[in-house]
Scaffold this motif. Structure first.
Motif, PDB file in Angstrom:
ATOM      1  N   LEU A 117     -22.185  21.480  -8.576  1.00 58.22           N
ATOM      2  CA  LEU A 117     -21.589  21.040  -6.875  1.00 58.22           C
ATOM      3  C   LEU A 117     -20.316  19.640  -7.609  1.00 58.22           C
ATOM      4  CD1 LEU A 117     -21.416  21.376  -4.307  1.00 58.22           C
ATOM      5  CD2 LEU A 117     -22.961  19.449  -4.069  1.00 58.22           C
ATOM      6  N   GLY A 118     -19.483  19.818  -8.998  1.00 53.52           N
ATOM      7  CA  GLY A 118     -19.026  18.961  -9.080  1.00 53.52           C
ATOM      8  C   GLY A 118     -19.170  17.700  -9.039  1.00 53.52           C
ATOM      9  N   ILE A 157     -21.909  20.405   2.690  1.00 56.99           N
ATOM     10  CA  ILE A 157     -21.593  21.178   1.150  1.00 56.99           C
ATOM     11  C   ILE A 157     -21.649  22.624   1.569  1.00 56.99           C
ATOM     12  CG2 ILE A 157     -23.185  21.786  -0.446  1.00 56.99           C
ATOM     13  CD1 ILE A 157     -24.815  18.834  -0.471  1.00 56.99           C
ATOM     14  N   ASN A 158     -21.059  23.291   1.083  1.00 57.46           N
ATOM     15  CA  ASN A 158     -20.486  24.761   1.453  1.00 57.46           C
ATOM     16  C   ASN A 158     -20.087  25.339   3.169  1.00 57.46           C
ATOM     17  OD1 ASN A 158     -21.229  25.294  -1.218  1.00 57.46           O
ATOM     18  ND2 ASN A 158     -22.750  26.100  -0.723  1.00 57.46           N
ATOM     19  N   ASN A 159     -19.705  24.585   3.339  1.00 59.14           N
ATOM     20  CA  ASN A 159     -19.444  24.074   4.823  1.00 59.14           C
ATOM     21  C   ASN A 159     -20.109  24.767   5.805  1.00 59.14           C
ATOM     22  OD1 ASN A 159     -16.234  23.929   4.806  1.00 59.14           O
ATOM     23  ND2 ASN A 159     -16.120  25.541   4.488  1.00 59.14           N
ATOM     24  N   ALA A 254     -31.708  25.092  -5.923  1.00 57.59           N
ATOM     25  CA  ALA A 254     -32.251  26.365  -6.113  1.00 57.59           C
ATOM     26  C   ALA A 254     -30.890  26.650  -5.104  1.00 57.59           C
ATOM     27  CB  ALA A 254     -33.469  26.112  -5.616  1.00 57.59           C
ATOM     28  N   TYR A 255     -31.059  25.833  -3.678  1.00 59.44           N
ATOM     29  CA  TYR A 255     -29.799  25.730  -2.400  1.00 59.44           C
ATOM     30  C   TYR A 255     -28.092  26.682  -3.350  1.00 59.44           C
ATOM     31  CZ  TYR A 255     -26.615  25.340   0.909  1.00 59.44           C
ATOM     32  OH  TYR A 255     -25.717  25.683   2.113  1.00 59.44           O
ATOM     33  N   LEU A 256     -28.349  25.556  -3.806  1.00 60.92           N
ATOM     34  CA  LEU A 256     -27.312  25.604  -5.226  1.00 60.92           C
ATOM     35  C   LEU A 256     -26.137  26.889  -5.552  1.00 60.92           C
ATOM     36  CD1 LEU A 256     -26.102  21.712  -5.436  1.00 60.92           C
ATOM     37  CD2 LEU A 256     -25.739  23.178  -4.055  1.00 60.92           C
TER      38      LEU A 256
END
Length: 279
Positions: A117-118, A157-159, A254-256
């Motif tokens: 994610l950074g 996260i991820n909009n 897992a989502y990321l």
């Protein structure tokens, strides 16, 4: 002539027994950790049953050692000092090193999340907002959830996926969101969307995140202290729900990675995950 037998246990004190046991079972732990784990219970110290271990500053007892009886006077091998509190190893059925292992696992998961994610920029340190939030709702949030939210703060996260921190100065505040979501999911027409009541009791569901695609993310409160936390995702447009046998950190990781954990990021982050502050 009768045969006598003396157990080897009679020739070894508790300190050396625990050191030998830990050496065989947990070879990767340092000597300091093994020494800490091998402290005798304060119950034994108070009764004068601990008989002289120089590594622990032991003493000799002149009294009886049966349960319920105080030992007599004792001679310390060194200056008198206050007894230390009972070590967690003796007050908790799960040993201290198991908690250290869980902590290490949490930090390893957070490191993987950072890599995907950074680097976070929030990095909150003050525990007061968590204490106030937990006191209001009667819950102690799992360590991985707190570590992640402390690192990233209130972000999208991820909009797609909303995470919020309980710090009071934030416009998007976890404490206020939980308050409103609990009220929402306790209404009769919304309660039927969930397999368990919304709340903080064992087996109940605590709302902690949401998504622009219509999902609500809940932490399922463990049935017992030894049971793990789990993640339940409710799809309001179905309506359907899915219980994921994962901790929050495992679920977010897992989502990321693009896995379908009810909330799916593939169409929102085709290249790599990203995040931005909630404004």
């Amino acid at each position: 002539m009768p045969i006598s037998y003396s157990s080897k246990a009679a020739d070894i004190n508790w300190y050396y027994f625990v050191i030998e046991f830990i050496d065989k079972t947990w070879p990767n732990f340092s000597a300091d950790q093994r020494k800490t784990a091998s402290r005798p219970p304060d119950r034994l110290l108070g009764q004068g049953c601990w008989r002289g271990c120089p590594q622990l500053g032991g003493f000799e007892s002149q009294g009886e050692c049966s349960d319920g009886e105080q030992g007599g006077s004792r001679r310390m091998e060194g200056p008198e000092r206050e007894q230390q509190p009972v070590h967690a190893l003796w007050s908790n059925p799960r040993p201290a090193f198991a908690r250290h292992a869980r902590r290490a696992q949490v930090m390893a998961t957070l490191a993987e999340i950072r890599a995907l994610l950074g680097e976070p920029g929030f990095n909150w340190q003050d525990p007061a907002p968590w204490s106030e939030t937990e006191s209001e709702f009667g819950i102690e949030f799992p360590a991985d959830f707190r570590e992640i939210v402390d690192a990233y703060g209130s972000v999208q996260i991820n909009n797609q996926l909303y995470l919020e921190h309980p710090a009071g100065h934030l416009l998007h505040n976890l404490r206020e969101s939980i308050r409103g979501d609990l009220e929402l999911f306790r209404e009769a027409d919304m309660a039927e969307y969930l397999p368990s009541p919304a709340g903080a009791n064992p087996g109940e569901l605590m709302p902690v995140a949401s998504a622009t695609t219509g999902e609500w993310v809940f932490l399922r409160v463990p049935d017992s202290p030894s049971s793990p936390w789990r993640v339940l995702v409710q799809e309001l447009d179905s309506p359907a729900w899915t219980l994921h046998e994962m901790t929050f950190g495992e679920w977010l990781l897992a989502y990321l990675k693009g896995d379908d954990v009810t909330v799916c990021s593939r169409n929102f982050a085709p290249d790599r995950p990203f995040f931005g502050p909630l404004s």
